[in-house]
Motif scaffolding. Structure first.
Motif, PDB file in Angstrom:
ATOM      1  N   ARG A  81      -6.041 -33.929 -14.354  1.00  0.00           N
ATOM      2  CA  ARG A  81      -7.360 -33.293 -14.401  1.00  0.00           C
ATOM      3  C   ARG A  81      -7.575 -32.331 -13.234  1.00  0.00           C
ATOM      4  O   ARG A  81      -8.163 -31.279 -13.397  1.00  0.00           O
ATOM      5  N   TYR A  82      -7.137 -32.739 -12.051  1.00  0.00           N
ATOM      6  CA  TYR A  82      -7.307 -31.938 -10.840  1.00  0.00           C
ATOM      7  C   TYR A  82      -6.468 -32.552  -9.734  1.00  0.00           C
ATOM      8  O   TYR A  82      -6.067 -33.712  -9.836  1.00  0.00           O
ATOM      9  N   PRO A  83      -6.196 -31.789  -8.671  1.00  0.00           N
ATOM     10  CA  PRO A  83      -5.451 -32.375  -7.543  1.00  0.00           C
ATOM     11  C   PRO A  83      -6.257 -33.520  -6.925  1.00  0.00           C
ATOM     12  O   PRO A  83      -7.453 -33.361  -6.651  1.00  0.00           O
ATOM     13  N   ILE A 122       0.931 -42.619  -7.158  1.00  0.00           N
ATOM     14  CA  ILE A 122       1.003 -43.187  -8.508  1.00  0.00           C
ATOM     15  C   ILE A 122       0.820 -42.155  -9.612  1.00  0.00           C
ATOM     16  O   ILE A 122       0.861 -42.513 -10.791  1.00  0.00           O
ATOM     17  N   GLN A 123       0.623 -40.907  -9.282  1.00  0.00           N
ATOM     18  CA  GLN A 123       0.361 -39.906 -10.315  1.00  0.00           C
ATOM     19  C   GLN A 123       1.533 -39.750 -11.264  1.00  0.00           C
ATOM     20  O   GLN A 123       2.679 -39.658 -10.840  1.00  0.00           O
ATOM     21  N   THR A 124       1.221 -39.730 -12.556  1.00  0.00           N
ATOM     22  CA  THR A 124       2.259 -39.511 -13.559  1.00  0.00           C
ATOM     23  C   THR A 124       2.576 -38.032 -13.689  1.00  0.00           C
ATOM     24  O   THR A 124       3.642 -37.670 -14.145  1.00  0.00           O
ATOM     25  N   ARG A 125       1.650 -37.197 -13.267  1.00  0.00           N
ATOM     26  CA  ARG A 125       1.866 -35.753 -13.313  1.00  0.00           C
ATOM     27  C   ARG A 125       1.270 -35.161 -12.052  1.00  0.00           C
ATOM     28  O   ARG A 125       0.070 -35.241 -11.837  1.00  0.00           O
ATOM     29  N   GLN A 126       2.118 -34.590 -11.220  1.00  0.00           N
ATOM     30  CA  GLN A 126       1.654 -33.963  -9.987  1.00  0.00           C
ATOM     31  C   GLN A 126       1.174 -32.564 -10.289  1.00  0.00           C
ATOM     32  O   GLN A 126       1.787 -31.847 -11.054  1.00  0.00           O
ATOM     33  N   ALA A 128      -2.365 -30.425 -11.156  1.00  0.00           N
ATOM     34  CA  ALA A 128      -3.123 -30.281 -12.385  1.00  0.00           C
ATOM     35  C   ALA A 128      -3.046 -28.863 -12.920  1.00  0.00           C
ATOM     36  O   ALA A 128      -2.648 -27.939 -12.226  1.00  0.00           O
ATOM     37  N   ALA A 129      -3.456 -28.704 -14.152  1.00  0.00           N
ATOM     38  CA  ALA A 129      -3.479 -27.391 -14.777  1.00  0.00           C
ATOM     39  C   ALA A 129      -4.617 -26.537 -14.233  1.00  0.00           C
ATOM     40  O   ALA A 129      -4.613 -25.333 -14.384  1.00  0.00           O
ATOM     41  N   LEU A 130      -5.613 -27.146 -13.601  1.00  0.00           N
ATOM     42  CA  LEU A 130      -6.740 -26.403 -13.062  1.00  0.00           C
ATOM     43  C   LEU A 130      -6.370 -25.701 -11.764  1.00  0.00           C
ATOM     44  O   LEU A 130      -5.561 -26.191 -10.994  1.00  0.00           O
ATOM     45  N   ALA A 135     -10.701 -27.084  -9.813  1.00  0.00           N
ATOM     46  CA  ALA A 135     -10.574 -28.499  -9.469  1.00  0.00           C
ATOM     47  C   ALA A 135     -11.688 -28.923  -8.526  1.00  0.00           C
ATOM     48  O   ALA A 135     -12.283 -29.977  -8.690  1.00  0.00           O
ATOM     49  N   GLY A 136     -11.982 -28.089  -7.534  1.00  0.00           N
ATOM     50  CA  GLY A 136     -13.064 -28.397  -6.598  1.00  0.00           C
ATOM     51  C   GLY A 136     -14.397 -28.483  -7.308  1.00  0.00           C
ATOM     52  O   GLY A 136     -15.191 -29.376  -7.062  1.00  0.00           O
ATOM     53  N   ALA A 137     -14.634 -27.560  -8.236  1.00  0.00           N
ATOM     54  CA  ALA A 137     -15.879 -27.582  -8.995  1.00  0.00           C
ATOM     55  C   ALA A 137     -15.954 -28.820  -9.883  1.00  0.00           C
ATOM     56  O   ALA A 137     -16.986 -29.467  -9.977  1.00  0.00           O
TER      57      ALA A 137
END
Length: 146
Positions: A81-83, A122-126, A128-130, A135-137
């Motif tokens: 979703r976001y960093p 633990i992230q499955t995907r490092q 995010a697409a944002l 991401a901050g917003a």
């Protein structure tokens, strides 16, 4: 020349002290990096304990568990979703959401760092697409308070 740096018979400085200094520098860097990694692992372990204790009632906080509350996102998926670093401010100031079941949490800086270290581990995907601005917003609108 001797190891003390004395002038050699050829009139120049010996390479031995320089090689010794380089070797000691390499060891210092190696042990410094290992110490930093160990500290980060310790922070991540402590962060894991904090999220298990404070968040695990509703959220999946591990690598394979399911969220006890189906509406609560799994922490290992936050990176999609976001960093996760964007959560640091909300964790420090207090996470407030639009649903009453989630209590407000705020953590001191050392706990925030530990939680972020754990979440990153633990992230499955490092990544995010944002974009960072998006991401901050997103993190600000979903989790900020006060």
């Amino acid at each position: 020349m001797t190891a003390s740096g004395a002038i050699s018979a050829a009139g120049g400085r010996s390479a031995a002290p320089r090689a010794l200094r380089r070797g000691l520098l390499a060891l210092a860097l190696l042990f410094g990096a290992a110490g930093g990694a160990a500290a980060e692992e310790g922070d991540a372990a402590r962060g894991g304990e904090l999220v298990r204790r404070n968040c695990g009632v509703c959220h999946a906080v591990g690598l394979r568990d399911a969220s006890p509350n189906p509406a609560a996102p799994a922490f290992r998926e936050l990176g999609t979703r976001y960093p996760v670093e964007t959560l640091a401010e909300a964790l420090a100031e207090g996470i407030l959401t639009g649903h009453p079941q989630m209590p407000e949490f705020s953590f001191p800086p050392e706990d925030v760092n530990a939680i972020i270290a754990y979440l990153k581990s633990i992230q499955t995907r490092q990544g995010a697409a944002l974009s960072p601005a998006q991401a901050g917003a997103a993190a600000g609108s979903a989790t900020s308070s006060r």
